[in-house]
Design a protein around this motif. Structure first.
Motif, PDB file in Angstrom:
ATOM      1  N   CYS A  93     -26.490  -7.187 -14.854  1.00 27.11           N
ATOM      2  CA  CYS A  93     -25.103  -7.280 -14.369  1.00 27.11           C
ATOM      3  C   CYS A  93     -24.281  -6.023 -14.651  1.00 27.11           C
ATOM      4  O   CYS A  93     -23.295  -5.766 -13.957  1.00 27.11           O
ATOM      5  N   ILE A  94     -24.653  -5.247 -15.660  1.00 30.97           N
ATOM      6  CA  ILE A  94     -23.843  -4.073 -16.039  1.00 30.97           C
ATOM      7  C   ILE A  94     -23.628  -3.100 -14.879  1.00 30.97           C
ATOM      8  O   ILE A  94     -22.503  -2.627 -14.675  1.00 30.97           O
ATOM      9  N   PRO A  95     -24.654  -2.768 -14.065  1.00 32.43           N
ATOM     10  CA  PRO A  95     -24.414  -1.782 -12.992  1.00 32.43           C
ATOM     11  C   PRO A  95     -23.703  -2.345 -11.757  1.00 32.43           C
ATOM     12  O   PRO A  95     -23.481  -1.616 -10.796  1.00 32.43           O
ATOM     13  N   THR A  96     -23.343  -3.639 -11.748  1.00 33.04           N
ATOM     14  CA  THR A  96     -22.752  -4.255 -10.564  1.00 33.04           C
ATOM     15  C   THR A  96     -21.238  -4.064 -10.529  1.00 33.04           C
ATOM     16  O   THR A  96     -20.619  -3.645 -11.512  1.00 33.04           O
ATOM     17  N   ASP A  97     -20.628  -4.420  -9.392  1.00 31.27           N
ATOM     18  CA  ASP A  97     -19.172  -4.328  -9.241  1.00 31.27           C
ATOM     19  C   ASP A  97     -18.450  -5.408 -10.036  1.00 31.27           C
ATOM     20  O   ASP A  97     -17.271  -5.258 -10.351  1.00 31.27           O
ATOM     21  N   PHE A  98     -19.129  -6.523 -10.315  1.00 31.74           N
ATOM     22  CA  PHE A  98     -18.510  -7.640 -11.034  1.00 31.74           C
ATOM     23  C   PHE A  98     -18.996  -7.680 -12.484  1.00 31.74           C
ATOM     24  O   PHE A  98     -19.121  -8.741 -13.095  1.00 31.74           O
ATOM     25  N   TRP A  99     -19.264  -6.499 -13.054  1.00 28.25           N
ATOM     26  CA  TRP A  99     -19.871  -6.393 -14.379  1.00 28.25           C
ATOM     27  C   TRP A  99     -19.054  -7.053 -15.485  1.00 28.25           C
ATOM     28  O   TRP A  99     -19.610  -7.670 -16.398  1.00 28.25           O
ATOM     29  N   LEU A 100     -17.712  -6.949 -15.412  1.00 31.03           N
ATOM     30  CA  LEU A 100     -16.885  -7.442 -16.515  1.00 31.03           C
ATOM     31  C   LEU A 100     -16.985  -8.959 -16.651  1.00 31.03           C
ATOM     32  O   LEU A 100     -17.341  -9.475 -17.717  1.00 31.03           O
ATOM     33  N   GLN A 101     -16.677  -9.675 -15.562  1.00 35.18           N
ATOM     34  CA  GLN A 101     -16.689 -11.141 -15.626  1.00 35.18           C
ATOM     35  C   GLN A 101     -18.086 -11.667 -15.936  1.00 35.18           C
ATOM     36  O   GLN A 101     -18.252 -12.582 -16.757  1.00 35.18           O
ATOM     37  N   SER A 102     -19.096 -11.090 -15.294  1.00 34.43           N
ATOM     38  CA  SER A 102     -20.457 -11.606 -15.453  1.00 34.43           C
ATOM     39  C   SER A 102     -21.014 -11.332 -16.847  1.00 34.43           C
ATOM     40  O   SER A 102     -21.614 -12.219 -17.467  1.00 34.43           O
ATOM     41  N   TYR A 162     -28.609   8.005 -26.770  1.00 39.46           N
ATOM     42  CA  TYR A 162     -29.653   8.935 -26.319  1.00 39.46           C
ATOM     43  C   TYR A 162     -29.796   8.882 -24.795  1.00 39.46           C
ATOM     44  O   TYR A 162     -29.884   9.923 -24.128  1.00 39.46           O
ATOM     45  N   LEU A 163     -29.802   7.657 -24.250  1.00 32.88           N
ATOM     46  CA  LEU A 163     -29.934   7.506 -22.795  1.00 32.88           C
ATOM     47  C   LEU A 163     -28.709   8.041 -22.059  1.00 32.88           C
ATOM     48  O   LEU A 163     -28.828   8.587 -20.954  1.00 32.88           O
ATOM     49  N   GLU A 164     -27.530   7.881 -22.667  1.00 34.54           N
ATOM     50  CA  GLU A 164     -26.316   8.443 -22.062  1.00 34.54           C
ATOM     51  C   GLU A 164     -26.458   9.957 -21.896  1.00 34.54           C
ATOM     52  O   GLU A 164     -26.090  10.518 -20.857  1.00 34.54           O
ATOM     53  N   GLU A 165     -26.991  10.608 -22.931  1.00 34.67           N
ATOM     54  CA  GLU A 165     -27.157  12.065 -22.879  1.00 34.67           C
ATOM     55  C   GLU A 165     -28.216  12.480 -21.870  1.00 34.67           C
ATOM     56  O   GLU A 165     -28.064  13.488 -21.169  1.00 34.67           O
ATOM     57  N   LYS A 166     -29.301  11.698 -21.769  1.00 32.26           N
ATOM     58  CA  LYS A 166     -30.415  12.057 -20.891  1.00 32.26           C
ATOM     59  C   LYS A 166     -30.122  11.749 -19.424  1.00 32.26           C
ATOM     60  O   LYS A 166     -30.476  12.538 -18.533  1.00 32.26           O
ATOM     61  N   THR A 167     -29.495  10.608 -19.161  1.00 36.61           N
ATOM     62  CA  THR A 167     -29.284  10.182 -17.769  1.00 36.61           C
ATOM     63  C   THR A 167     -27.912  10.563 -17.230  1.00 36.61           C
ATOM     64  O   THR A 167     -27.714  10.599 -16.018  1.00 36.61           O
ATOM     65  N   ASN A 168     -26.967  10.811 -18.151  1.00 34.13           N
ATOM     66  CA  ASN A 168     -25.578  11.069 -17.754  1.00 34.13           C
ATOM     67  C   ASN A 168     -25.016   9.904 -16.930  1.00 34.13           C
ATOM     68  O   ASN A 168     -24.175  10.080 -16.052  1.00 34.13           O
ATOM     69  N   ASN A 169     -25.524   8.710 -17.208  1.00 34.01           N
ATOM     70  CA  ASN A 169     -25.099   7.503 -16.490  1.00 34.01           C
ATOM     71  C   ASN A 169     -24.912   6.394 -17.525  1.00 34.01           C
ATOM     72  O   ASN A 169     -25.886   5.795 -17.987  1.00 34.01           O
ATOM     73  N   SER A 175     -27.580  -0.725 -19.611  1.00 36.63           N
ATOM     74  CA  SER A 175     -28.435  -1.711 -18.943  1.00 36.63           C
ATOM     75  C   SER A 175     -29.862  -1.650 -19.498  1.00 36.63           C
ATOM     76  O   SER A 175     -30.466  -2.676 -19.825  1.00 36.63           O
ATOM     77  N   ILE A 176     -30.385  -0.432 -19.635  1.00 35.05           N
ATOM     78  CA  ILE A 176     -31.738  -0.257 -20.189  1.00 35.05           C
ATOM     79  C   ILE A 176     -31.784  -0.733 -21.644  1.00 35.05           C
ATOM     80  O   ILE A 176     -32.751  -1.362 -22.079  1.00 35.05           O
ATOM     81  N   THR A 177     -30.715  -0.453 -22.400  1.00 34.16           N
ATOM     82  CA  THR A 177     -30.663  -0.874 -23.802  1.00 34.16           C
ATOM     83  C   THR A 177     -30.676  -2.392 -23.914  1.00 34.16           C
ATOM     84  O   THR A 177     -31.378  -2.964 -24.770  1.00 34.16           O
ATOM     85  N   PHE A 178     -29.905  -3.068 -23.066  1.00 33.13           N
ATOM     86  CA  PHE A 178     -29.905  -4.533 -23.081  1.00 33.13           C
ATOM     87  C   PHE A 178     -31.258  -5.087 -22.647  1.00 33.13           C
ATOM     88  O   PHE A 178     -31.724  -6.099 -23.180  1.00 33.13           O
ATOM     89  N   LEU A 179     -31.885  -4.430 -21.685  1.00 32.27           N
ATOM     90  CA  LEU A 179     -33.205  -4.870 -21.236  1.00 32.27           C
ATOM     91  C   LEU A 179     -34.236  -4.725 -22.370  1.00 32.27           C
ATOM     92  O   LEU A 179     -35.102  -5.580 -22.551  1.00 32.27           O
ATOM     93  N   THR A 180     -34.089  -3.648 -23.147  1.00 27.73           N
ATOM     94  CA  THR A 180     -34.955  -3.455 -24.313  1.00 27.73           C
ATOM     95  C   THR A 180     -34.757  -4.560 -25.332  1.00 27.73           C
ATOM     96  O   THR A 180     -35.725  -5.126 -25.872  1.00 27.73           O
TER      97      THR A 180
END
Length: 422
Positions: A93-102, A162-169, A175-180
């Motif tokens: 849900c994090i990358p979606t437009d409705f990320w906050l509510q979801s 670390y992912l923020e620095e590598k992906t700049n996203n 999202s990847i951290t939560f999936l981990t």
């Protein structure tokens, strides 16, 4: 291997590691840092994440139903799969437009599952182990719970940085951290499905006895002598800390221009989630040692001061905004060490007023009020900081510590309680 003969070493460490992870993610700084990095204001982040405490506030009200419906083992496995699925749901849900509510809705479900898991895991611990084993493994379970805090607030936050620095996203990184974290948790659920023992006494309680006991325990708790003073202490002892917890990490993250210290997500994970948690643990250990030597009555005021006086360090940091990362880590460690040391007195007092026929239920009620004492001040902390700015907010936090210190001097405590017999 026979389920009844399963060694506690095979499941006690992993069970209490699993108990800590969802609490760290939903109710401590993990979710707060994520929402801050996704662009949420301090006021909104503090308000929304404080609502995630609610399942722990109301936990005493549904604990009887965990006894009535199914076994403790069933609840543990079910909640672990629910939490794992919830963490994966947040990731998607994090990358979606409705990320906050979801994400808030799913995190609340994770928090509810975590609080239910606490009830069932603690009950299972008492059913599956004899008295000697319970004493032997109490330190082990506490240690692995603390390790889960280092993983949740430290390693996983550092992974996101670390992912923020590598992906700049930023959204994809979290999202990847939560999936981990979901992968880790689902692996624990599968492991416990096969490894948790099946004690013969782990059965659902039939009839209305748990409900009857529930009302009896509430009645006996609130009829205790001096209960209003005790409740005031429980609700106000952490009044300053409850607000500081919600604003400390946003302060460390915010830029120097915004009044913060400008740390990166990865630096936060190390300073607050690793160095801070280790200092917190050491403070708790020392608190237990000195309380056992002198008793709670002797140590409650020194512990209250140790917990609250270090908050002045944040006043210093907000005014000077030092660039030294080592100095910042040192100050965080001192504050967290003092918090761990002082928190020992708080937890011992909860045990003190929970004694008697309904000790388990009374303790659950106490922890509900304890969570309420964190939730309500945390909800308004961001708004207060917005009105005052970081400098004056941290002064305000120090003022808020005064009621708890004063109440600590007014409590009636048996001098022998907590003191080790010579």
């Amino acid at each position: 291997m026979n389920h009844q003969k399963r060694s506690p070493w095979a499941w006690v460490p992993s069970l209490y590691f699993a108990e800590g992870i969802p609490y760290v993610i939903a109710a401590t700084t993990f979710a707060l840092i994520m929402y801050k990095r996704l662009g949420m204001s301090n006021a909104d982040a503090a308000l929304y994440t404080s609502w995630l405490y609610l399942p722990w506030v109301i936990k005493p009200f549904w604990s009887p139903f965990v006894d009535i419906m199914k076994t403790k083992r069933w609840w543990i496995i079910a909640m672990q799969f629910l939490i794992g699925a919830g963490l994966a749901g947040v990731a998607f849900c994090i990358p979606t437009d409705f990320w906050l509510q979801s994400t808030l809705a799913i995190l609340w479900l994770v928090a509810f599952g975590s609080a239910t898991h606490d009830i069932s895991a603690d009950g299972f611990y008492m059913l599956a182990l004899n008295d000697n084993q319970q004493s032997l493994f109490v330190g082990i379970r506490s240690t692995f719970y603390r390790i889960s805090m280092i993983v949740g607030q430290g390693a996983l936050v550092m992974l996101a940085g670390y992912l923020e620095e590598k992906t700049n996203n930023i959204p994809i990184s979290w999202s990847i951290t939560f999936l981990t974290s979901a992968g880790i948790f689902l692996a624990l659920a599968v492991y416990h499905f096969f490894v948790l023992p099946k004690p013969n006494n782990d059965q659902s309680v039939q009839g209305k006895e748990p409900i009857k006991s529930f009302f009896s325990s509430f009645g006996s708790f609130f009829s205790q002598k001096g209960i209003l003073l005790s409740l005031a202490f429980i609700l106000l002892f952490r009044l300053g800390e409850a607000q500081l917890t919600k604003i400390a990490t946003p302060f460390l993250l915010d830029s120097l221009e915004a009044g913060g210290l400008g740390l990166s997500t990865k630096e936060i994970g190390f300073a607050y989630g690793t160095v801070g948690v280790i200092a917190l643990t050491l403070g708790g250990i020392l608190g237990g040692i000195v309380a056992a030597k002198g008793g709670l009555r002797k140590w409650i005021l020194p512990m209250a001061l140790a917990m609250n006086v270090p908050n002045l360090l944040y006043v210093f940091l907000s005014y000077t905004q030092p660039e030294s990362y080592g100095l910042i880590c040192t100050f965080v460690a001192i504050e967290q060490f003092g918090y761990g040391f002082g928190y020992t007195a708080f937890m011992l007092y909860l045990i003190y007023i929970s004694r008697g026929e309904y000790s388990t239920s009374h303790y659950a009620i106490c922890t509900g009020f304890m969570a309420l004492g964190m939730m309500l001040p945390g909800m308004v902390a961001g708004w207060i900081e917005k009105q005052l700015g970081y400098n004056n907010f941290f002064i305000w936090v120090c003022i808020c510590t005064i009621p708890g210190i004063v109440l600590a001097t007014m409590l009636k405590i048996d001098p022998s309680f907590g003191k080790k017999e010579e």
